[in-house]
Design an enzyme around this catalytic site. Sequence first.
Site, PDB file in Angstrom:
ATOM      1  N   HIS A  61      45.833  38.701  24.199  1.00  0.00           N
ATOM      2  CA  HIS A  61      45.200  39.958  24.568  1.00  0.00           C
ATOM      3  C   HIS A  61      44.116  40.325  23.555  1.00  0.00           C
ATOM      4  CE1 HIS A  61      48.650  41.513  27.366  1.00  0.00           C
ATOM      5  NE2 HIS A  61      48.181  40.331  27.708  1.00  0.00           N
ATOM      6  N   GLU A  67      43.575  42.913  21.601  1.00  0.00           N
ATOM      7  CA  GLU A  67      43.985  43.421  20.295  1.00  0.00           C
ATOM      8  C   GLU A  67      44.411  42.281  19.366  1.00  0.00           C
ATOM      9  OE1 GLU A  67      45.748  46.374  23.372  1.00  0.00           O
ATOM     10  OE2 GLU A  67      45.064  44.285  23.304  1.00  0.00           O
ATOM     11  N   CYS A 109      51.404  44.019  22.368  1.00  0.00           N
ATOM     12  CA  CYS A 109      50.277  44.215  21.449  1.00  0.00           C
ATOM     13  C   CYS A 109      50.523  45.415  20.535  1.00  0.00           C
ATOM     14  CB  CYS A 109      48.991  44.442  22.238  1.00  0.00           C
ATOM     15  SG  CYS A 109      48.407  42.977  23.112  1.00  0.00           S
ATOM     16  N   ALA A 142      25.559  42.262  54.785  1.00  0.00           N
ATOM     17  CA  ALA A 142      24.177  41.807  54.752  1.00  0.00           C
ATOM     18  C   ALA A 142      23.592  42.075  56.130  1.00  0.00           C
ATOM     19  CB  ALA A 142      24.098  40.319  54.425  1.00  0.00           C
ATOM     20  N   SER A 161      24.297  34.239  61.716  1.00  0.00           N
ATOM     21  CA  SER A 161      24.093  35.144  60.584  1.00  0.00           C
ATOM     22  C   SER A 161      23.762  34.400  59.293  1.00  0.00           C
ATOM     23  CB  SER A 161      25.357  35.987  60.356  1.00  0.00           C
ATOM     24  OG  SER A 161      26.476  35.163  60.090  1.00  0.00           O
ATOM     25  N   THR A 179      33.742  34.310  61.990  1.00  0.00           N
ATOM     26  CA  THR A 179      32.821  33.896  60.927  1.00  0.00           C
ATOM     27  C   THR A 179      33.002  32.423  60.606  1.00  0.00           C
ATOM     28  OG1 THR A 179      32.731  36.106  59.952  1.00  0.00           O
ATOM     29  CG2 THR A 179      32.187  34.265  58.512  1.00  0.00           C
ATOM     30  N   LEU A 196      33.060  29.582  51.425  1.00  0.00           N
ATOM     31  CA  LEU A 196      33.589  30.789  50.784  1.00  0.00           C
ATOM     32  C   LEU A 196      33.980  30.554  49.321  1.00  0.00           C
ATOM     33  CD1 LEU A 196      35.794  32.382  53.622  1.00  0.00           C
ATOM     34  CD2 LEU A 196      33.384  32.788  53.076  1.00  0.00           C
ATOM     35  N   GLU A 220      33.969  40.082  53.538  1.00  0.00           N
ATOM     36  CA  GLU A 220      32.595  39.705  53.881  1.00  0.00           C
ATOM     37  C   GLU A 220      32.282  39.835  55.372  1.00  0.00           C
ATOM     38  OE1 GLU A 220      30.785  36.283  52.345  1.00  0.00           O
ATOM     39  OE2 GLU A 220      31.169  36.782  50.262  1.00  0.00           O
ATOM     40  N   SER A 241      37.610  46.919  61.163  1.00  0.00           N
ATOM     41  CA  SER A 241      39.063  47.088  61.049  1.00  0.00           C
ATOM     42  C   SER A 241      39.424  47.678  59.690  1.00  0.00           C
ATOM     43  CB  SER A 241      39.773  45.745  61.238  1.00  0.00           C
ATOM     44  OG  SER A 241      39.586  45.251  62.545  1.00  0.00           O
TER      45      SER A 241
END
Length: 358
Positions: free
Chosen positions: A51, A53, A85, A155, A169, A197, A205, A292, A300
């Site tokens: 981490h 710290e 930590c 887009a 598209s 899509t 993707l 996307e 939806s």
Amino acid sequence: MTSDEKWMRRALALAEKGSGRVHPNPMVGAVLVRGDRVVGEGYHRQFGGPHAEVEALQKAGNKARGSTLYVTLEPCAHYGKTPPCALAVREAGIRRVVAAMKDPNPLVSGKGFRLVKKGGASVTIGVLEKEARYLNRAFMTWMTRKRPYVTLKVASSLDGRTSTITGESKWITGEKARSDGHGLRGEADAIAVGSQTVLSDNPTLTAHARGRNPLRVIFASRLKVPLSARVFNREAESLCVVTDHTLLRRMDDFKKKGVQVLLCRAGRTGLADIRDALTHLAARGVAHLLVEGGLTLQQSFLSAGVVDEVVWYLAPMIIGNAKKLKNAQRLEAMDVAAMGLDLRVRACLPESSKRSAK
């Protein structure tokens, strides 16, 4: 700007370096200051790693004793992938702890501060808290609402079209906008699209080297997507969200290929219930989901009231009733200006188009 704000801004800048690498953990940065000099700093670099710290303390060594720790989130107080930590901070002899915010995780919340106070350190909370909460908005949503933070990416053309009348598209936006979108993928834990899509664009993707590849989530209630689609290649993990209406035999075919299948209850439309899907994804460690497309899936998510952020790429073109993007009317973006909360876009026809129209 106060001295506390100065060093906290440095801690926030460090924390942001962990974007896309530490989820579902929060991004955390830490700076150790003695007098007006940094003696150690660090950030959470990757899930399961040290981490912020601890990294700062290791760099500071003995110089940490008597210093002030600036940290973007309350030091953890429980044993997880790493020891607490807060204990390391207490044992290092830190004089003062300045934190941007309390950790919303019930395993930590307030306990980390109590531990460091027992070591004699004073605690200041709330320096640049707004900035810190925004930086870790995905972690905050995942921890407090038990669902992923949802970013909706759109887009579209100037006339509001996200595809041609035939569904094409790819691509409405230019190379720079697409590259920026790939960066969004690299920051998210998972990316979601609908089956249409996959059928229309056959995307991979992936983040295209703009960060780690996210889990690819395909909302395909009937699994009418081919197993040969590029989204099921080995570049990243894939998961299909289905309902109890899906044929079991079809589900088995996907599982044999190594595609995960997430069974959710069906909503009123017969498609997967969005809120139920988000609950299941959160349980799998998805803290940030990038949605996307396509249009049905986007609507939806909007109808379910779970969209937290919208990133909209506006292309200088008019698609209208074009069947192919190559036939869309391209414009020259001349000026974009803010008008209060609105945007004004002024775009003109290219000179060549004007001459051909005469």
